[in-house]
Write a protein that holds these residues in place. Structure first.
Motif: not given
Length: 300
Positions: A1-30
Motif C-alpha cells: 500500500m502506498k497510503y500515508n497515514p499522516e496524510m489521512a489523519i491531517n485531512r480528517y477534521k471535526t464537524l465544526d471545522q468542516i462547517r468553517v471549510d464549507a463556507k469556501g465552497l462554490h456558489t451558483a445562481e440561476m
C-alpha cells in the motif's frame, strides 16, 4: 500500500471545522434565458429554460427548467451535519471540492467495530451533490478502515440501511426530510455483520491471473483505462496472485487519496470497487496484446 497515514489523519477534521471549510465552497445562481428573436407582437422574450452559473468561476454550468432546485453546497453540508449532531453523534470527516460538485465523507466517532483480525472500522455517511443535472443529492453509508482510512462508499445500501437519492427538482431538502438522514444515521450501526461477511468472503477469494496482460485488462475495467491500470499495478506492485479484498483495498486507496482525479472518475472507481466487493471479479483474457494498447486518452 502506498497510503500515508499522516496524510489521512491531517485531512480528517471535526464537524465544526468542516462547517468553517464549507463556507469556501462554490456558489451558483440561476438566470432566466431569453430568446434572441424578440417578438414585438407578443412580447415573448423569455425561454422556459434557465442557466445555472458558477458564481466563483463565472462559467455557465448547464441549462435547466424552472422547476430545477438549486441547492447551495454549504446548505447541503450544514443540513447533513445538523442531522448527525442532533442525533447525538460526533465525528470527523473530509470535505472534497471540485467546484461544481463536492463530496463530504464523515465517520462517526462512537460507531466502530473490529473484524476477527482486530482491524478497526468506523461507520459514517457520504454526501455528494452538484450544481449540474448529472448528479443529484446522494447520501450513502460510508465505512472507514482504521488502518489506512480508505473510503468505502456503499451506494447499493448495506443491511437495512438504504441509500438516499433525490433529483434536484422541487424542494429537495424538504422532500427528503431531516428525519430520513437521522434514520440512516441511527440505523448504520446495524450493518456490522453484513460488512464483515462481505470482507471475509473477499479475503478468502484468491485471484490468479495467468499473465500480466490479463491483469491489466481486468483491472482496467475498474479504474478507467489500461494506462491507469498499468500505473496502479506498478505503483502497488500487484502480483499475479492476490485476493479480491486486496484489489478492493487498492482501488479504494487510489480512489480515496489521489488528488488529481475528477469527481466523475473518483466516483466511478469507488462505485466499481463496491461492485467488486459485492459481486466478485471475472478475469478478462487478453487474447490480443493490441486489446490493451494505450489507444484511448486517460481521463483524470
Amino acid at each position: 500500500m502506498k497510503y500515508n497515514p499522516e496524510m489521512a489523519i491531517n485531512r480528517y477534521k471535526t464537524l465544526d471545522q468542516i462547517r468553517v471549510d464549507a463556507k469556501g465552497l462554490h456558489t451558483a445562481e440561476m438566470f432566466p434565458l431569453q430568446f434572441r428573436d424578440w417578438n414585438p407582437t407578443t412580447g415573448a422574450t423569455e425561454s422556459r429554460f434557465w442557466s445555472i452559473k458558477n458564481m466563483n468561476t463565472k462559467q455557465e454550468i448547464c441549462p435547466a427548467t424552472g422547476d430545477y432546485s438549486l441547492i447551495q453546497h454549504i446548505d447541503a453540508v450544514n443540513w447533513v451535519l445538523d442531522s448527525i449532531q442532533e442525533a447525538g453523534i460526533d465525528g470527523h470527516g473530509v470535505l472534497r471540492n471540485w467546484g461544481n460538485q463536492f463530496k463530504l465523507e464523515v465517520f462517526f466517532d462512537n460507531f466502530q467495530f473490529r473484524d476477527p483480525t482486530g482491524e478497526e472500522f468506523f461507520i459514517g455517511c457520504s454526501l455528494a451533490s452538484s450544481y449540474s443535472k448529472q448528479v443529484g443529492l446522494y447520501i450513502n453509508p460510508y465505512i472507514i478502515r482504521g488502518v489506512c482510512s480508505n473510503g468505502q462508499i456503499f451506494k447499493g445500501g448495506i443491511g437495512n440501511v438504504n441509500t438516499i437519492y433525490a433529483r434536484h427538482v422541487g424542494n429537495v431538502i424538504e422532500r427528503v426530510g431531516a428525519s430520513s438522514i437521522k434514520e440512516m444515521v441511527n440505523s448504520i450501526a446495524s450493518v456490522q455483520g453484513t460488512i464483515l461477511t462481505m470482507i471475509d468472503k473477499a479475503n478468502n477469494d484468491v485471484i490468479t491471473f495467468q499473465k500480466v496482460e490479463d491483469e491489466v485488462l481486468t483491472i482496467s475495467k475498474f479504474v478507467g483505462g489500461t494506462r491507469r491500470a498499468k500505473a496502479i499495478i506498478e505503483e502497488y506492485n500487484i502480483p499475479l496472485t492476490t485476493t479480491r479484498l486486496e484489489l478492493y483495498n487498492i482501488f479504494n486507496e487510489y480512489g480515496t487519496w489521489t488528488d488529481k482525479l475528477s469527481f466523475q472518475v473518483q466516483d466511478d472507481i469507488l462505485s466499481k470497487s463496491e461492485e467488486l466487493l459485492r459481486k466478485g471479479l471475472k478475469i478478462d483474457i487478453a487474447n490480443d496484446v493490441s486489446a490493451i494498447a494505450d489507444a484511448l486518452p486517460l481521463a483524470i
